[in-house]
Design an enzyme around this catalytic site. Structure first.
Site, short mmCIF file in Angstrom:
data_model
loop_
_atom_site.label_atom_id
_atom_site.label_comp_id
_atom_site.label_asym_id
_atom_site.label_seq_id
_atom_site.Cartn_x
_atom_site.Cartn_y
_atom_site.Cartn_z
CD GLU A 94 -8.46 1.84 7.09
OE1 GLU A 94 -8.40 0.95 7.95
OE2 GLU A 94 -7.89 2.95 7.20
CG HIS A 147 -5.76 -1.51 8.51
ND1 HIS A 147 -5.72 -0.15 8.70
CD2 HIS A 147 -4.55 -1.96 8.91
CE1 HIS A 147 -4.54 0.20 9.16
NE2 HIS A 147 -3.81 -0.88 9.31
CG ASN A 162 -8.88 -0.40 11.43
OD1 ASN A 162 -8.09 -1.21 10.96
ND2 ASN A 162 -9.14 0.76 10.85
CG ASP A 188 -0.29 -0.13 2.55
OD1 ASP A 188 0.95 0.01 2.62
OD2 ASP A 188 -0.99 -0.39 3.54
P1 PGA Z 1 1.78 -1.24 13.08
O1 PGA Z 1 0.73 -1.13 11.89
O2 PGA Z 1 2.77 -2.29 12.68
O3 PGA Z 1 2.40 0.12 13.14
O4 PGA Z 1 1.03 -1.61 14.30
C1 PGA Z 1 0.15 -2.28 11.41
C2 PGA Z 1 -0.88 -1.90 10.38
O5 PGA Z 1 -1.59 -0.90 10.58
O6 PGA Z 1 -0.99 -2.60 9.37
#
Ligand code: PGA
Length: 240
Positions: A139, A134, A132, A67
């Site tokens: 999302e 994702h 959340n 992404d």
């Molecule tokens: P993080 O993010 O490794 O900073 O917890 C994970 C994500 O949002 O995919």
């Protein structure tokens, strides 16, 4: 699905680096999907160390970011391109990241997904999981059939990147992501999660029904998924 629980984040980083090195060892021209975020940073540092020490060879492997932010200037400090430049110092055959400043983000990421397919598809797609649920920038409310597309980022996802962009206001509102269907086409998937703040969402993704509310739960439909968790992130699981 396989679940590996490691004692702590440092052990998780080593095991994740082992798994990525194994994929490239088995197929030197491997195509990797790679995430950003805090979770993989230590694993990337270990890959960088191993490559510099001659313990691993990535020179024929290609990596695709899963992404990127959209409508951002190319030199904004919080982009995924900036993240990889800082944390993944590997001599790869190629590291491909969608252009954050592309005038048409939807067209940019669709062309990017085509490029992944033309490269032969992902041998290993590494993912983090957001609080959340994702995966990449898919999302909540992302369908199983969703494809690469521009998406509106949720407040909690933007907040996680405020520091990297300098302020919450500076975080783009739009992202570009490979879709759930694109991710499920990878031949193997490795999901990394560490820390107690991920425990509840990991439990929902791993043990709950597959549903769009928790995009990571769609990974249940893939036969080659490994969840690599530290003890804290695994603490919500009822089955081990
Ligand atoms: P993080 O993010 O490794 O900073 O917890 C994970 C994500 O949002 O995919």
């Amino acid at each position: 699905m396989k679940i590996e629980v490691l004692p702590d984040a440092a052990a998780l980083a080593q095991r994740a680096a082992d798994a990525i090195c194994a994929a490239v060892g088995a197929k030197p021209s491997a195509v990797l999907g790679l995430p950003t975020g805090a979770t993989p940073i230590e694993a990337y540092a270990e890959l960088t160390r191993r490559a510099a020490a001659g313990e691993a060879d990535f020179s024929r492997a290609t990596a695709f970011a899963v992404d990127e932010f959209a409508a951002a200037s190319r030199d904004a400090p919080g982009t995924n391109a900036a993240f990889f430049a800082r944390h993944l110092r590997l001599p790869l055959a190629a590291l491909r990241v969608p252009r954050a400043d592309a005038p048409d983000p939807d067209a940019e990421i669709r062309a990017f997904a085509d490029e992944v397919r033309r490269a032969g598809g992902m041998d290993l797609c590494v993912l983090g999981i957001g609080v959340n649920g994702h995966i990449a920038f898919n999302e909540p409310d992302s369908a199983r059939a969703s494809r690469a597309r521009a998406v509106e980022l949720r407040a909690e996802s933007r907040a996680a990147h405020a520091a990297a962009f300098g302020s919450l206001d500076a975080v783009p509102r739009i992202g570009m992501t490979l879709g759930i269907a694109d991710i499920l086409e990878a031949r193997a998937i490795l999901v990394l999660a560490s820390g107690a703040r991920k425990a509840a969402i990991v439990a929902r993704a791993v043990e709950g029904d597959a549903c769009a509310d928790v995009p990571a739960s769609w990974l249940r439909e893939h036969p080659g998924v490994t969840w690599m968790l530290d003890e804290a992130a695994a603490s919500g699981l009822t089955r081990r």
